[in-house]
Scaffold this motif. Sequence first.
Motif: not given
Length: 198
Positions: A37-46, A72-75, A102-105, A107-118
């Motif tokens: 169960e994802c705990r939304k801790c964002a540790q995997c992004c840090m 492409r070169d932005d991210f 941390d991942c450039i996407f 922000k405040e423990k949330l993914c800015e590209i969540y709907e298209c994350r890898p």
Amino acid sequence: MSPQKEIRISILKKDLDNALRVDEKKLAEKIKAMGFECRKCAQCCMSEFGDNTVIVSPSQIRKICDISGLKRDDFVIPTPSDDRDKDGNIHTFEWVLKKNDDCIFLKEKLCEIYECRPFICKTYPFYLLDGKLEVCECMGIGGNISDRESLELAGLLKERYIQEIKESIALFEKFKGFNPGGVGRVCVHDSEGENWIT
């Protein structure tokens, strides 16, 4: 095509056949038994919690570009490499998301590209290695996961596994090789061919 290249592609095609036969229901049962169960801790992004490198394929890069409006070169950047050709050009074989530790996407423990994350992000902490379920360290392991969620995750894992093998096959088919040596530009070899970066 060199004999070594032919052998490598042949092995990858057998891996692809095996990947296509992965039983999603059995995979889902293993995920359910392990629990997650994802705990939304964002540790995997840090970076402070381990290697947060995210490899992205050309198709994933295009999807992020289409949905986010970024270029492409932005991210992404080429994976660091010490492989140089005789003219000094650096050669590498993958793209990775940029990081500021941390991942450039993130922000405040949330993914800015969540709907298209890898894929690696969608399936974390799980991955398939030689067709077997593997798991990374994660606080969410052991948590409640529904039958539906475990089946969805199994489907994503299989899709990721198949896509990664297809990308590798295409990369080897298009790879022209290079002669090690000097200092110059960067070339990322991927499933779509050579990408020269100045």
